[in-house]
Scaffold this motif. Structure first.
Motif, short mmCIF file in Angstrom:
data_model
loop_
_atom_site.label_atom_id
_atom_site.label_comp_id
_atom_site.label_asym_id
_atom_site.label_seq_id
_atom_site.Cartn_x
_atom_site.Cartn_y
_atom_site.Cartn_z
N PRO A 141 11.42 8.38 38.12
CA PRO A 141 12.88 8.26 38.24
C PRO A 141 13.48 7.59 37.00
O PRO A 141 12.81 6.89 36.25
N VAL A 142 14.78 7.81 36.84
CA VAL A 142 15.54 7.20 35.75
C VAL A 142 16.65 6.35 36.37
O VAL A 142 17.40 6.84 37.22
N ASP A 143 16.75 5.10 35.96
CA ASP A 143 17.80 4.20 36.43
C ASP A 143 18.80 3.94 35.31
O ASP A 143 18.42 3.55 34.20
N LEU A 144 20.08 4.16 35.61
CA LEU A 144 21.15 3.97 34.64
C LEU A 144 22.20 3.04 35.25
O LEU A 144 22.49 3.15 36.45
N ALA A 145 22.76 2.17 34.44
CA ALA A 145 23.78 1.23 34.93
C ALA A 145 25.09 1.44 34.18
O ALA A 145 25.10 1.65 32.97
N PHE A 146 26.19 1.38 34.93
CA PHE A 146 27.52 1.58 34.36
C PHE A 146 28.48 0.53 34.92
O PHE A 146 28.32 0.06 36.04
N ALA A 147 29.48 0.21 34.12
CA ALA A 147 30.53 -0.70 34.60
C ALA A 147 31.21 -0.07 35.81
O ALA A 147 31.51 1.13 35.81
N PRO A 148 31.46 -0.86 36.88
CA PRO A 148 32.05 -0.29 38.10
C PRO A 148 33.38 0.41 37.88
O PRO A 148 33.72 1.35 38.60
N GLU A 149 34.15 -0.02 36.87
CA GLU A 149 35.45 0.59 36.64
C GLU A 149 35.36 1.93 35.90
O GLU A 149 36.37 2.61 35.72
N HIS A 150 34.17 2.30 35.46
CA HIS A 150 33.99 3.58 34.77
C HIS A 150 33.59 4.67 35.77
O HIS A 150 32.78 4.43 36.66
N ASN A 151 34.14 5.86 35.59
CA ASN A 151 33.73 7.01 36.40
C ASN A 151 32.39 7.54 35.90
O ASN A 151 32.08 7.46 34.70
N VAL A 152 31.61 8.13 36.83
CA VAL A 152 30.33 8.74 36.48
C VAL A 152 30.13 10.00 37.33
O VAL A 152 30.30 9.96 38.55
N SER A 153 29.78 11.10 36.67
CA SER A 153 29.41 12.34 37.35
C SER A 153 28.24 12.96 36.60
O SER A 153 28.03 12.68 35.41
N LEU A 154 27.50 13.82 37.28
CA LEU A 154 26.33 14.47 36.70
C LEU A 154 26.36 15.96 37.02
O LEU A 154 26.46 16.35 38.19
N LEU A 155 26.29 16.80 35.98
CA LEU A 155 26.18 18.24 36.15
C LEU A 155 24.72 18.64 35.97
O LEU A 155 24.12 18.36 34.93
N VAL A 156 24.16 19.31 36.97
CA VAL A 156 22.75 19.74 36.91
C VAL A 156 22.67 21.07 36.18
O VAL A 156 23.18 22.10 36.65
N LEU A 157 22.04 21.06 35.02
CA LEU A 157 21.86 22.27 34.21
C LEU A 157 20.57 23.00 34.55
O LEU A 157 20.47 24.21 34.37
N ASP A 158 19.58 22.25 35.04
CA ASP A 158 18.29 22.85 35.38
C ASP A 158 17.53 21.87 36.27
O ASP A 158 17.62 20.65 36.08
N GLY A 159 16.76 22.41 37.22
CA GLY A 159 15.89 21.57 38.04
C GLY A 159 16.53 21.13 39.35
O GLY A 159 17.65 21.50 39.69
N THR A 160 15.77 20.33 40.09
CA THR A 160 16.25 19.74 41.34
C THR A 160 15.93 18.26 41.33
O THR A 160 14.97 17.82 40.69
N MET A 161 16.71 17.49 42.06
CA MET A 161 16.54 16.03 42.02
C MET A 161 17.33 15.40 43.16
O MET A 161 18.10 16.07 43.86
N ALA A 162 17.15 14.08 43.31
CA ALA A 162 18.02 13.28 44.15
C ALA A 162 18.78 12.32 43.26
O ALA A 162 18.20 11.70 42.36
N VAL A 163 20.09 12.20 43.49
CA VAL A 163 20.92 11.24 42.77
C VAL A 163 21.39 10.21 43.80
O VAL A 163 22.14 10.54 44.72
N ASN A 164 20.87 9.00 43.66
CA ASN A 164 21.12 7.95 44.66
C ASN A 164 20.92 8.48 46.08
O ASN A 164 21.71 8.24 46.99
#
Length: 293
Positions: free
Chosen positions: A198-221
């Protein structure tokens, strides 16, 4: 001791309905037409995803002819295939796989985009993303500019524990700065994951975050996602865990919200209806310059 909190997943938007932009770009629109995400996606305004598609050889490059923009930026990321760009400032060039073009329309620009002529003669697989990035009111009428970001300029940074690599188009990952200059804080990362961990990434709470899946399958949170899904996270918490079931590739979109009214019509994005009317008048009177079709 500081405790980090996982971000809840707000929604998963599925890229399904494909349509043609011009005759050269077969895309699915994840937002705004795919889902009403409001401020959760700011500073991004639009995401057109051109999933892999095979084009036959042709001597007449496919694409989109001359059209205007004002009030925002267009960002095109090439994964497969090559695109040629020209605009009314005289800027232009070809983006090849791994390259990115970042065009700041701002006060107004005309441009056109086509499959690169040599690539079109041979045809092949095409795979790209185009984003629209908003500009704050104070910068909507700045002078236009163009950033040509090559694959070499973007480079790659190793993720911990053999998880893969991240190409930082914009933003900052562990002190590694992105290649693009942005008006407001923007994160735009190309994550290429091995599936080993797995990969863990941290962001400031006031910043928006989205992820577009280009290939593969996964769980996001904990939420499952696969090819052409857009995972949109809430603005509570900091941590985003990506747990790939297979080797995967994702495009991460993040940044600081632009907390201003949005007035959009066609190729123009301003703050008021009057500004939209003015944009059409300026375009029709030739203030955006000239570009041959």
């Amino acid at each position: 001791m500081t405790t980090t909190i996982d971000r809840p997943v707000h929604t998963v938007v599925h890229g399904q309905r494909f349509h043609w932009v011009g005759d050269g770009f077969r895309v699915t629109n994840l937002f705004p037409s795919g889902a009403d995400l409001g401020r959760r996606i700011s500073p991004f305004l639009l995401l057109d995803y051109h999933a892999t598609y095979d084009y036959e050889p042709t001597d007449r490059p496919r694409g989109v002819g001359v059209h205007p923009h004002r009030g925002f930026e267009t960002v095109t990321l090439a994964f497969e295939g090559s695109v040629e760009h020209h605009d009314s400032t005289g800027a232009g060039g070809v983006i090849h796989p791994g390259d990115v073009q970042w065009m700041t329309a701002a006060s107004g620009i005309l441009h056109k985009e086509h499959h690169e002529s040599e690539w079109a003669k041979h045809g092949g697989t095409f795979h790209m993303v185009q984003l629209w990035v908003n500009l704050p009111a104070a910068h909507k009428m700045d002078a236009p500019r163009y950033q040509s970001l090559t694959a070499e300029a973007i480079g790659a940074v190793d993720l911990p524990d053999g998880a893969g690599i991240v190409r930082i188009v914009a933003g900052d990952y562990r002190g590694n700065k992105g290649a693009a200059e942005t008006v407001t804080p923007v994160d735009l990362w190309d994550l290429q994951l091995t599936g080993a961990t797995p990969v863990d990434l941290a962001f400031a709470p006031e910043h928006n975050v989205s992820l577009l899946v280009l290939d593969g399958t996964m769980a996001v949170n904990g939420t499952r996602a696969s090819h052409s899904d857009l995972v949109v996270l809430d603005n509570t918490g900091e941590m985003v865990r990506i747990d790939p079931a297979t080797p995967s590739r994702l495009l991460l979109l993040g940044g600081e919200q632009i907390d201003e009214p949005v007035a959009a019509h066609g190729p123009f994005v301003m703050n008021t209806r009057d500004e939209i009317i003015e944009a059409f008048r300026d375009f029709e009177s030739g203030k955006f310059g000239y570009l041959a079709d």
